[in-house]
Design a protein around this motif. Sequence first.
Motif, PDB file in Angstrom:
ATOM      1  N   ARG A   1       0.808  -1.222   0.000  1.00 23.49           N
ATOM      2  CA  ARG A   1       0.000   0.000   0.000  1.00 23.49           C
ATOM      3  C   ARG A   1       0.841   1.273   0.000  1.00 23.49           C
ATOM      4  N   GLN A   2       2.135   1.138   0.290  1.00 19.05           N
ATOM      5  CA  GLN A   2       3.003   2.304   0.134  1.00 19.05           C
ATOM      6  C   GLN A   2       3.137   2.692  -1.342  1.00 19.05           C
ATOM      7  N   HIS A   3       2.846   1.713  -2.215  1.00 16.67           N
ATOM      8  CA  HIS A   3       3.042   1.944  -3.650  1.00 16.67           C
ATOM      9  C   HIS A   3       1.739   1.961  -4.438  1.00 16.67           C
ATOM     10  N   LEU A   4       0.741   1.208  -3.982  1.00 16.73           N
ATOM     11  CA  LEU A   4      -0.548   1.145  -4.696  1.00 16.73           C
ATOM     12  C   LEU A   4      -1.660   1.324  -3.688  1.00 16.73           C
ATOM     13  N   ASP A   5      -2.540   2.287  -3.950  1.00 17.09           N
ATOM     14  CA  ASP A   5      -3.601   2.571  -2.994  1.00 17.09           C
ATOM     15  C   ASP A   5      -4.830   1.714  -3.271  1.00 17.09           C
ATOM     16  N   ALA A   6      -4.806   0.482  -2.758  1.00 20.74           N
ATOM     17  CA  ALA A   6      -5.953  -0.421  -2.907  1.00 20.74           C
ATOM     18  C   ALA A   6      -5.906  -1.430  -1.760  1.00 20.74           C
ATOM     19  N   PRO A   7      -7.048  -1.982  -1.394  1.00 17.12           N
ATOM     20  CA  PRO A   7      -7.041  -2.997  -0.337  1.00 17.12           C
ATOM     21  C   PRO A   7      -6.204  -4.210  -0.758  1.00 17.12           C
ATOM     22  N   VAL A   8      -5.432  -4.773   0.167  1.00 14.92           N
ATOM     23  CA  VAL A   8      -4.565  -5.915  -0.141  1.00 14.92           C
ATOM     24  C   VAL A   8      -4.970  -7.098   0.736  1.00 14.92           C
ATOM     25  N   LEU A   9      -5.292  -8.225   0.095  1.00 10.60           N
ATOM     26  CA  LEU A   9      -5.670  -9.437   0.817  1.00 10.60           C
ATOM     27  C   LEU A   9      -4.584 -10.473   0.612  1.00 10.60           C
ATOM     28  N   VAL A  10      -4.108 -11.104   1.691  1.00 12.70           N
ATOM     29  CA  VAL A  10      -3.058 -12.108   1.562  1.00 12.70           C
ATOM     30  C   VAL A  10      -3.534 -13.404   2.210  1.00 12.70           C
ATOM     31  N   ASP A  11      -3.264 -14.526   1.536  1.00 10.90           N
ATOM     32  CA  ASP A  11      -3.637 -15.822   2.094  1.00 10.90           C
ATOM     33  C   ASP A  11      -2.607 -16.857   1.648  1.00 10.90           C
ATOM     34  N   ASN A  12      -2.672 -18.045   2.265  1.00  8.98           N
ATOM     35  CA  ASN A  12      -1.683 -19.045   1.836  1.00  8.98           C
ATOM     36  C   ASN A  12      -2.114 -19.681   0.512  1.00  8.98           C
ATOM     37  N   ASP A  13      -1.140 -20.239  -0.196  1.00  9.24           N
ATOM     38  CA  ASP A  13      -1.369 -20.680  -1.577  1.00  9.24           C
ATOM     39  C   ASP A  13      -2.436 -21.758  -1.706  1.00  9.24           C
ATOM     40  N   VAL A  14      -2.519 -22.664  -0.728  1.00 15.75           N
ATOM     41  CA  VAL A  14      -3.488 -23.752  -0.861  1.00 15.75           C
ATOM     42  C   VAL A  14      -4.915 -23.218  -0.681  1.00 15.75           C
ATOM     43  N   ASN A  15      -5.077 -22.236   0.204  1.00 17.68           N
ATOM     44  CA  ASN A  15      -6.406 -21.630   0.366  1.00 17.68           C
ATOM     45  C   ASN A  15      -6.865 -20.953  -0.921  1.00 17.68           C
ATOM     46  N   ILE A  16      -5.963 -20.186  -1.546  1.00 14.72           N
ATOM     47  CA  ILE A  16      -6.399 -19.514  -2.777  1.00 14.72           C
ATOM     48  C   ILE A  16      -6.640 -20.537  -3.897  1.00 14.72           C
ATOM     49  N   MET A  17      -5.890 -21.649  -3.887  1.00 16.08           N
ATOM     50  CA  MET A  17      -6.133 -22.692  -4.895  1.00 16.08           C
ATOM     51  C   MET A  17      -7.529 -23.285  -4.716  1.00 16.08           C
ATOM     52  N   ALA A  18      -7.954 -23.437  -3.463  1.00 17.50           N
ATOM     53  CA  ALA A  18      -9.308 -23.951  -3.205  1.00 17.50           C
ATOM     54  C   ALA A  18     -10.344 -22.982  -3.782  1.00 17.50           C
ATOM     55  N   LEU A  19     -10.130 -21.684  -3.571  1.00 18.62           N
ATOM     56  CA  LEU A  19     -11.052 -20.681  -4.127  1.00 18.62           C
ATOM     57  C   LEU A  19     -11.052 -20.740  -5.651  1.00 18.62           C
ATOM     58  N   GLY A  20      -9.861 -20.861  -6.240  1.00 13.87           N
ATOM     59  CA  GLY A  20      -9.728 -20.899  -7.692  1.00 13.87           C
ATOM     60  C   GLY A  20     -10.368 -22.142  -8.288  1.00 13.87           C
ATOM     61  N   GLU A  21     -10.174 -23.273  -7.629  1.00 13.52           N
ATOM     62  CA  GLU A  21     -10.762 -24.526  -8.119  1.00 13.52           C
ATOM     63  C   GLU A  21     -12.282 -24.447  -8.101  1.00 13.52           C
ATOM     64  N   ARG A  22     -12.817 -23.901  -6.999  1.00 15.56           N
ATOM     65  CA  ARG A  22     -14.269 -23.792  -6.911  1.00 15.56           C
ATOM     66  C   ARG A  22     -14.801 -22.863  -8.007  1.00 15.56           C
ATOM     67  N   ALA A  23     -14.147 -21.704  -8.180  1.00 14.01           N
ATOM     68  CA  ALA A  23     -14.622 -20.741  -9.172  1.00 14.01           C
ATOM     69  C   ALA A  23     -14.552 -21.326 -10.580  1.00 14.01           C
ATOM     70  N   THR A  24     -13.497 -22.102 -10.852  1.00 11.90           N
ATOM     71  CA  THR A  24     -13.284 -22.640 -12.196  1.00 11.90           C
ATOM     72  C   THR A  24     -14.196 -23.819 -12.508  1.00 11.90           C
TER      73      THR A  24
END
Length: 392
Positions: free
Chosen positions: A177-200
């Motif tokens: 956020r020091q460089h880009l003014d937007a909300p930043v969400l961070v999670d571990n890779d396996v959690n985001i893969m679960a989200l991606g698999e469901r969406a896909t």
Amino acid sequence: MGGEAASAGMGVTELFQLLRDGVPRTRAQLAKSTGLARSTIAVRVDELMRMGLVTPVAEAASTGGRPPSQFALNPGARVVVAADIGASHATVAITDLGATILAERTEPLDITLGPVPVLTWTLETALALLAEAGRPARDIAAIGIGVPGPVEFSTGRPVNPPIMPGWDRFDIPGWVRQHLDAPVLVDNDVNIMALGERATAWPGTEHLMFVKIATGIGAGVISGGQLLRGAQGVAGDIGHVRVARGSDVPCSCGNRGCLEALASGPAIARELRGQGVDAQNGNDVVDLVKHGNIDAIQAVRQAGRDIGEVLTACVSLMNPSVIAIGGSMARVGEHLIAGVREVVYTRSTPLATEHLSIVQSSAAENAGVSGASMLAIEHALSPAALHMLVTA
Ligand SMILES: [Zn+2]
């Protein structure tokens, strides 16, 4: 208080929550599902159109006469930055609010370089891709980032990540956020893969487990439609559950007999070397299986059974309807999944497996970046984030 009085308070934000799924609806349909007067709906829809978030959608097939106007989410209204940072590679993408990728880049990147060099590359790549997509930085609605270690989701800080030296407690959102003014969400890779698999592959599925099998083994768990992160962000860390077959096999965590010490890519390669087969790592195992090497096929199938042993407990606990197997070792295909199914279907109760699909990940290597995009979009379109946009 009657239903009408309660619904009278329904503003643009709430109306948008109905429209954000992208399904086109007429004003009449919106009036029916909200209980609001058509005139009120018309005003709210106009406001969302003025903000650019909702757009009229032409009806494809008309049954004669003038078709009623329909409205839906305008996916191009804003963009999100999605970053999937792995141990040795990173992918950055710009997607629209419908998770369609507008620009994407993957490069080798060593996570052990530490947070500042890795995040600097991520940021510079995001800006370059943004320019490629022809969008200004002010169009960024949110930034989603996946990293290969446990994360305290509320602060976006990695917590004791074993393969990420220098990252412990690093304030990733604060730095970005020091460089880009937007909300930043961070999670571990396996959690985001679960989200991606469901969406896909499984949109609308409320109970899904994504199991990543690579150098390590971990799972991302979606239950009741929500990602389960647990108290410390390590929910789904199934790699260090003990399995029956491995009582004396040492694991990098200091224990013996862990699932990861028996069924991960390096573990299968080590076992094959013990049988005189030349396999240095997980990739070699994948190649051997693809060339029909019987020893490798048997080792992979046994690894599948070991994974199935642990997943049987998960099935009892979570009752998922989908278990998707991903990660680099999933490229061995059906032999691994067959081992998993063999044990889970035999050892689970019939009711728990009646509608349970155990399948190979469809999103495959895109699961991470697609999930990071979903994480950012979910936030960007949430009532709280939209409320800020409305009142801005
Ligand atoms: Zn272990």
